[in-house]
Write a protein that holds these residues in place. Structure first.
Motif, PDB file in Angstrom:
ATOM      1  N   LEU A  48     -61.298 -38.209  79.712  1.00 33.33           N
ATOM      2  CA  LEU A  48     -62.159 -38.347  78.566  1.00 33.33           C
ATOM      3  C   LEU A  48     -61.193 -39.388  77.584  1.00 33.33           C
ATOM      4  O   LEU A  48     -61.928 -40.530  77.022  1.00 33.33           O
ATOM      5  N   SER A  49     -59.981 -39.063  77.414  1.00 32.92           N
ATOM      6  CA  SER A  49     -59.234 -40.023  76.663  1.00 32.92           C
ATOM      7  C   SER A  49     -59.214 -41.423  77.356  1.00 32.92           C
ATOM      8  O   SER A  49     -59.113 -42.495  76.598  1.00 32.92           O
ATOM      9  N   MET A  50     -59.358 -41.428  78.650  1.00 32.44           N
ATOM     10  CA  MET A  50     -59.149 -42.866  79.275  1.00 32.44           C
ATOM     11  C   MET A  50     -60.394 -43.535  79.333  1.00 32.44           C
ATOM     12  O   MET A  50     -60.222 -44.659  79.601  1.00 32.44           O
ATOM     13  N   LYS A  51     -61.351 -42.919  78.778  1.00 35.85           N
ATOM     14  CA  LYS A  51     -62.511 -43.921  78.456  1.00 35.85           C
ATOM     15  C   LYS A  51     -62.289 -44.810  77.332  1.00 35.85           C
ATOM     16  O   LYS A  51     -62.880 -46.077  77.329  1.00 35.85           O
ATOM     17  N   VAL A  52     -61.498 -44.727  76.698  1.00 32.98           N
ATOM     18  CA  VAL A  52     -61.118 -45.646  75.446  1.00 32.98           C
ATOM     19  C   VAL A  52     -59.802 -45.846  75.579  1.00 32.98           C
ATOM     20  O   VAL A  52     -59.397 -47.332  75.506  1.00 32.98           O
ATOM     21  N   LEU A  53     -58.614 -45.287  76.037  1.00 33.56           N
ATOM     22  CA  LEU A  53     -57.337 -45.847  76.156  1.00 33.56           C
ATOM     23  C   LEU A  53     -56.848 -46.323  77.724  1.00 33.56           C
ATOM     24  O   LEU A  53     -57.617 -46.111  78.377  1.00 33.56           O
ATOM     25  N   PRO A  54     -56.107 -47.409  77.482  1.00 34.36           N
ATOM     26  CA  PRO A  54     -55.667 -48.014  78.829  1.00 34.36           C
ATOM     27  C   PRO A  54     -55.079 -47.020  79.741  1.00 34.36           C
ATOM     28  O   PRO A  54     -54.420 -46.117  79.294  1.00 34.36           O
ATOM     29  N   LEU A  55     -55.330 -47.148  81.030  1.00 32.75           N
ATOM     30  CA  LEU A  55     -54.709 -46.231  82.210  1.00 32.75           C
ATOM     31  C   LEU A  55     -53.223 -46.197  81.844  1.00 32.75           C
ATOM     32  O   LEU A  55     -52.790 -44.958  81.870  1.00 32.75           O
ATOM     33  N   GLY A  56     -52.382 -47.103  81.842  1.00 30.36           N
ATOM     34  CA  GLY A  56     -51.030 -46.848  81.738  1.00 30.36           C
ATOM     35  C   GLY A  56     -50.595 -46.138  80.588  1.00 30.36           C
ATOM     36  O   GLY A  56     -49.648 -45.228  80.688  1.00 30.36           O
ATOM     37  N   THR A  57     -51.011 -46.453  79.332  1.00 36.68           N
ATOM     38  CA  THR A  57     -50.644 -45.630  78.299  1.00 36.68           C
ATOM     39  C   THR A  57     -51.324 -44.371  78.346  1.00 36.68           C
ATOM     40  O   THR A  57     -50.382 -43.362  77.982  1.00 36.68           O
ATOM     41  N   ALA A  58     -52.196 -44.193  78.590  1.00 36.82           N
ATOM     42  CA  ALA A  58     -52.782 -42.641  78.745  1.00 36.82           C
ATOM     43  C   ALA A  58     -52.147 -41.972  79.721  1.00 36.82           C
ATOM     44  O   ALA A  58     -51.695 -40.765  79.383  1.00 36.82           O
ATOM     45  N   TYR A  59     -51.800 -42.207  80.768  1.00 36.56           N
ATOM     46  CA  TYR A  59     -50.958 -41.467  81.911  1.00 36.56           C
ATOM     47  C   TYR A  59     -49.664 -41.317  81.570  1.00 36.56           C
ATOM     48  O   TYR A  59     -49.115 -40.168  81.717  1.00 36.56           O
ATOM     49  N   MET A  60     -48.946 -42.370  81.038  1.00 38.26           N
ATOM     50  CA  MET A  60     -47.439 -42.171  80.543  1.00 38.26           C
ATOM     51  C   MET A  60     -47.493 -41.262  79.301  1.00 38.26           C
ATOM     52  O   MET A  60     -46.487 -40.361  79.330  1.00 38.26           O
ATOM     53  N   VAL A  61     -48.186 -41.279  78.583  1.00 38.92           N
ATOM     54  CA  VAL A  61     -48.133 -40.326  77.088  1.00 38.92           C
ATOM     55  C   VAL A  61     -48.469 -38.877  77.735  1.00 38.92           C
ATOM     56  O   VAL A  61     -47.687 -38.054  77.595  1.00 38.92           O
ATOM     57  N   TRP A  62     -49.288 -38.699  78.560  1.00 40.97           N
ATOM     58  CA  TRP A  62     -49.828 -37.578  79.083  1.00 40.97           C
ATOM     59  C   TRP A  62     -48.746 -36.631  79.882  1.00 40.97           C
ATOM     60  O   TRP A  62     -48.365 -35.576  79.865  1.00 40.97           O
ATOM     61  N   THR A  63     -47.976 -37.559  80.851  1.00 40.53           N
ATOM     62  CA  THR A  63     -47.007 -36.947  81.695  1.00 40.53           C
ATOM     63  C   THR A  63     -45.666 -36.804  80.925  1.00 40.53           C
ATOM     64  O   THR A  63     -44.953 -35.929  81.051  1.00 40.53           O
ATOM     65  N   GLY A  64     -45.464 -37.782  80.023  1.00 33.96           N
ATOM     66  CA  GLY A  64     -44.432 -37.539  78.996  1.00 33.96           C
ATOM     67  C   GLY A  64     -44.499 -36.209  78.183  1.00 33.96           C
ATOM     68  O   GLY A  64     -43.416 -35.685  78.193  1.00 33.96           O
ATOM     69  N   ILE A  65     -45.601 -36.081  77.626  1.00 36.77           N
ATOM     70  CA  ILE A  65     -45.666 -34.595  76.726  1.00 36.77           C
ATOM     71  C   ILE A  65     -45.593 -33.547  77.739  1.00 36.77           C
ATOM     72  O   ILE A  65     -44.664 -32.754  77.510  1.00 36.77           O
ATOM     73  N   GLY A  66     -46.184 -33.770  78.906  1.00 40.11           N
ATOM     74  CA  GLY A  66     -45.865 -32.728  79.781  1.00 40.11           C
ATOM     75  C   GLY A  66     -44.502 -32.163  80.296  1.00 40.11           C
ATOM     76  O   GLY A  66     -43.986 -31.303  80.165  1.00 40.11           O
ATOM     77  N   ALA A  67     -43.668 -33.397  80.518  1.00 34.03           N
ATOM     78  CA  ALA A  67     -42.335 -33.431  81.114  1.00 34.03           C
ATOM     79  C   ALA A  67     -41.279 -32.751  79.973  1.00 34.03           C
ATOM     80  O   ALA A  67     -40.721 -32.100  80.348  1.00 34.03           O
ATOM     81  N   VAL A  68     -41.449 -33.484  78.573  1.00 41.12           N
ATOM     82  CA  VAL A  68     -40.496 -33.033  77.716  1.00 41.12           C
ATOM     83  C   VAL A  68     -41.196 -31.563  77.133  1.00 41.12           C
ATOM     84  O   VAL A  68     -40.250 -30.799  77.000  1.00 41.12           O
ATOM     85  N   GLY A  69     -42.469 -31.544  76.947  1.00 46.85           N
ATOM     86  CA  GLY A  69     -42.800 -30.059  76.868  1.00 46.85           C
ATOM     87  C   GLY A  69     -42.263 -28.852  77.831  1.00 46.85           C
ATOM     88  O   GLY A  69     -41.845 -27.923  77.342  1.00 46.85           O
TER      89      GLY A  69
END
Length: 104
Positions: A48-69
């Protein structure tokens, strides 16, 4: 709203990764169920977030939150080792997330 959904998707990624660890190779049904529900929710919110945000940004932020978390949960909850090199890696991931947000 897209950024909120993306942040929640990242939190669910942390949850499903932790539940996967606790599932002990999918032998614990409750944790396996939590993992599956967390995955579905995480992917749905990411989508759903990718409907608005660019693929690269959304995916990087998602994986980054997951990795650091997952790193933080591993250290704070599971007692995993925190070494200087692992801390530097986590800081670099966060720095990359901040730069990606600024660039968007």
């Amino acid at each position: 709203m897209a950024w909120i959904m993306l942040f929640l998707a990242g939190l669910l990624e942390i949850l499903w990764a932790w539940a996967m660890k606790l599932s002990n190779g999918f032998t614990q049904p409750v944790y396996t169920g939590v993992m599956v529900v967390g995955m579905v929710g995480s992917f749905a919110l990411l989508s759903l977030s990718m409907k608005v945000l660019p693929l690269g940004t959304a995916y990087m932020v998602w994986t980054g939150i997951g990795a650091v978390g997952a790193f933080v949960v591993g250290w704070a909850v599971l007692g995993e080792a925190v070494t200087p090199m692992r801390l530097v890696a986590a800081v670099l991931i966060v720095a990359g997330l901040v730069l990606m947000k600024i660039a968007s």
